[in-house]
Write a protein that holds these residues in place. Sequence first.
Motif, short mmCIF file in Angstrom:
data_model
loop_
_atom_site.label_atom_id
_atom_site.label_comp_id
_atom_site.label_asym_id
_atom_site.label_seq_id
_atom_site.Cartn_x
_atom_site.Cartn_y
_atom_site.Cartn_z
N HIS A 1 -32.97 46.87 47.14
CA HIS A 1 -33.63 45.65 47.03
C HIS A 1 -33.02 44.95 46.02
O HIS A 1 -32.01 45.32 45.41
CB HIS A 1 -35.19 45.62 46.54
CG HIS A 1 -36.00 45.99 47.74
ND1 HIS A 1 -35.99 45.17 48.95
CD2 HIS A 1 -36.77 47.11 48.10
CE1 HIS A 1 -36.92 45.96 49.56
NE2 HIS A 1 -37.28 47.00 49.38
N ASN A 2 -33.31 43.73 45.48
CA ASN A 2 -32.41 42.67 44.90
C ASN A 2 -32.24 43.24 43.28
O ASN A 2 -33.14 43.45 42.36
CB ASN A 2 -33.10 41.61 44.71
CG ASN A 2 -32.32 40.35 44.10
OD1 ASN A 2 -31.22 40.53 43.67
ND2 ASN A 2 -33.06 39.08 44.26
N PHE A 3 -30.89 43.48 42.87
CA PHE A 3 -30.65 43.89 41.33
C PHE A 3 -30.60 42.63 40.67
O PHE A 3 -30.45 42.70 39.25
CB PHE A 3 -29.20 44.73 41.49
CG PHE A 3 -29.45 45.93 42.28
CD1 PHE A 3 -29.72 47.02 41.52
CD2 PHE A 3 -28.71 46.16 43.34
CE1 PHE A 3 -29.87 48.40 42.29
CE2 PHE A 3 -28.51 47.41 44.13
CZ PHE A 3 -29.02 48.39 43.30
N ILE A 4 -30.38 41.63 41.22
CA ILE A 4 -30.13 40.36 40.31
C ILE A 4 -31.31 39.88 39.72
O ILE A 4 -31.11 39.22 38.54
CB ILE A 4 -29.67 39.20 41.42
CG1 ILE A 4 -28.60 39.65 42.05
CG2 ILE A 4 -29.35 37.83 40.47
CD1 ILE A 4 -27.96 38.72 43.30
N GLU A 5 -32.42 39.96 40.19
CA GLU A 5 -33.76 39.76 39.05
C GLU A 5 -33.92 40.57 37.87
O GLU A 5 -34.03 39.72 36.91
CB GLU A 5 -34.98 39.79 40.15
CG GLU A 5 -34.90 38.82 41.34
CD GLU A 5 -36.34 39.06 42.18
OE1 GLU A 5 -36.67 40.15 42.13
OE2 GLU A 5 -36.35 38.09 43.20
N PRO A 6 -33.79 41.75 38.15
CA PRO A 6 -33.76 42.57 36.75
C PRO A 6 -32.53 42.12 35.76
O PRO A 6 -32.70 41.84 34.55
CB PRO A 6 -33.95 43.95 36.84
CG PRO A 6 -33.39 43.99 38.36
CD PRO A 6 -33.85 42.59 38.98
N ALA A 7 -31.57 41.76 36.24
CA ALA A 7 -30.27 41.56 35.71
C ALA A 7 -30.22 40.29 34.96
O ALA A 7 -29.69 39.95 33.91
CB ALA A 7 -29.06 41.55 36.89
N ALA A 8 -30.95 39.35 35.59
CA ALA A 8 -31.26 37.99 34.94
C ALA A 8 -32.07 38.25 33.61
O ALA A 8 -31.73 37.21 32.82
CB ALA A 8 -31.93 36.89 35.75
N TRP A 9 -32.64 39.16 33.49
CA TRP A 9 -33.29 39.25 32.39
C TRP A 9 -32.69 40.31 31.29
O TRP A 9 -33.01 40.68 30.08
CB TRP A 9 -34.87 40.21 32.37
CG TRP A 9 -36.06 39.07 33.04
CD1 TRP A 9 -36.21 39.18 34.48
CD2 TRP A 9 -36.64 38.32 32.57
NE1 TRP A 9 -37.25 38.34 34.52
CE2 TRP A 9 -37.45 37.65 33.66
CE3 TRP A 9 -36.64 37.79 31.04
CZ2 TRP A 9 -38.39 36.69 33.20
CZ3 TRP A 9 -37.81 36.93 30.91
CH2 TRP A 9 -38.40 36.33 31.68
N GLY A 10 -31.40 40.74 31.82
CA GLY A 10 -30.54 41.58 30.75
C GLY A 10 -30.95 42.94 30.90
O GLY A 10 -30.94 43.56 29.76
N LEU A 11 -31.37 43.50 31.76
CA LEU A 11 -32.18 44.91 31.94
C LEU A 11 -31.10 45.86 32.37
O LEU A 11 -30.16 45.40 33.35
CB LEU A 11 -33.31 45.00 32.69
CG LEU A 11 -34.32 44.26 32.36
CD1 LEU A 11 -35.71 44.69 33.08
CD2 LEU A 11 -35.07 44.28 30.86
#
Length: 425
Positions: free
Chosen positions: A338-348
Motif C-alpha cells: 500500500h501507499n508509502f507516501i502518506e507516512p513519508a509525508a509525516w517524516g516517519l
Amino acid sequence: MRYIYSLLLYCLLPFILLRLLWRALAAPAYAKRWAERFGFVPTLSTHKKVVWLHTVSVGEFLAALPLIRRLQADDRVQLVITTTTPTGSERVRATLGDSVFHVYAPYDLPNVLVRFLKRVKPSLYLVMETELWPNTLAACAKRNIPAMLINGRLSEKSARGYARFGALTKPMLQHLSCAAIQNFTDAARFAALGLSDDKVIVTGNIKFDLSLTDDLRTKAATLKSLLSNNGQRLVLIAASTHQGEDEIILDAFAQLRSSSSDESRSAVLVLVPRHPERFERVGQLCVSRGFSVARRSEHSWDNTNDILLGNTMGELMLMFGASDIAFVGGSLVPNGGHNFIEPAAWGLPLLSGEHVFNFAEVARLMTDAGALVQVGSATQLAQAFLQLIDDEAERKRRGVAALTVALDNRGALDKTCAVIQHYLK
C-alpha cells in the motif's frame, strides 16, 4: 473479441450477483443500492461540462482528492464520482457530501453502460491507476467521450495478466485518448501491450501531492500526546493490514514486549486493518494474544492499553501523524503493498514486507534513500522495529529521508491538471 467478452460477462452475471450477495454477508453495505450498478442512476441535469471520475475504493479516492479539489474550483465543471466499494462510497459522501454527483460505477456491460451514459452525459471520463474496462472505454469512444487514464500504473504481474488476453487488451488501450502514467517503467509496459506512444505522458505519481492541513496536524499532535503518555511511550503503527498479516505483526509486537529494552516494552501499537469487515475479528485476535486493546471508535484509550485498534474510516492519515514508526501492510502477504507516501509525508521511518509490486517505484525510491526496510518474518519485523526504537538518531535520519523523497517528487498533480484542461477546452 470484445463481443465474446461481453457475452461471457452476461453468462457470468448470476455468479457476479451471488458474489455480491456473499460480500454483503461480511459487509452489509454491499446489499444496498444495487440498481446503481446496473446504470439506474438519477438523470443529471446541468449546463456544465460533466467530468466522470472513477475511483475504485478508499485509496484511489483519497489519492484523487487533491485533483477533485482542483476540478471543483473550475466553474465549468460538474463532477460525477463513481466507486466500486461501499467503503469508497462512504468516503466520497463523508468528504464531499452533495458537492459532487456520486453513485456506484456501472457494471461493464453494454446495455448497462448505455443507460448510465444517457443519464449522466459525461464530456470527459477519468479513471484512476489501472481500473480499465473494455466495454466502458469502447462505449466512451463510440460517443466521442475522451477517456483519460490518470496516475496510471502497471506492475509486472498485472502486465503479464493483460498480455494473456492481448486480443482484448490492445483494442481496449487504443480506446484511451491519453494515459498519464506514473513512471517510464510502467509506461513501457503499457506500450508493450499496445498503447500508442503518442498517447503516453509520464507525469509522476499524484499521491506525492498530498497536503497536511494545520487542522490535521493539530489533531495528530493531540492524539500522539494521548497515545504516547505525553512522550513517555513510542507509537508504532501497522497500517492497512490484510488477512494473514495481523498474526505476524502481533508476534513481532510480543517479541518487542519481551525484549530487554524499556522503550520496546512500553511501546504502543496502532493496528489498522485495511477492510472494515475485519475490524472486530482483528480486535478479538489482539485480545486472544493477551493484549489490552482500545478501539478508536470508542475513544477509550488509557495508559494501561497496549494496542489501539484503528476501527474507523478516514482517519489513517491522522493515525500516521500520531506515530513514530510506520509499517505499511498488504506486503507480508502477496497483495502488492500500500501507499508509502502518506507516512513519508509525516517524516516517519518506513517498514514493510517484501510484496510491494503495486508500489514498486515508490518502494525503490524510499529504499534507495534509506527510508524503507523490507522484512519477511515476525522476527525480522521485531528486529527492524527494535533497531529504530533503540536508535533515535537512526529513526530521525530515516524519517527525514522519507520526507525528502515525498517532497522531491511533487508536481504530478499540476502536470495531470494541465492535460485535463486540454480536454475541457
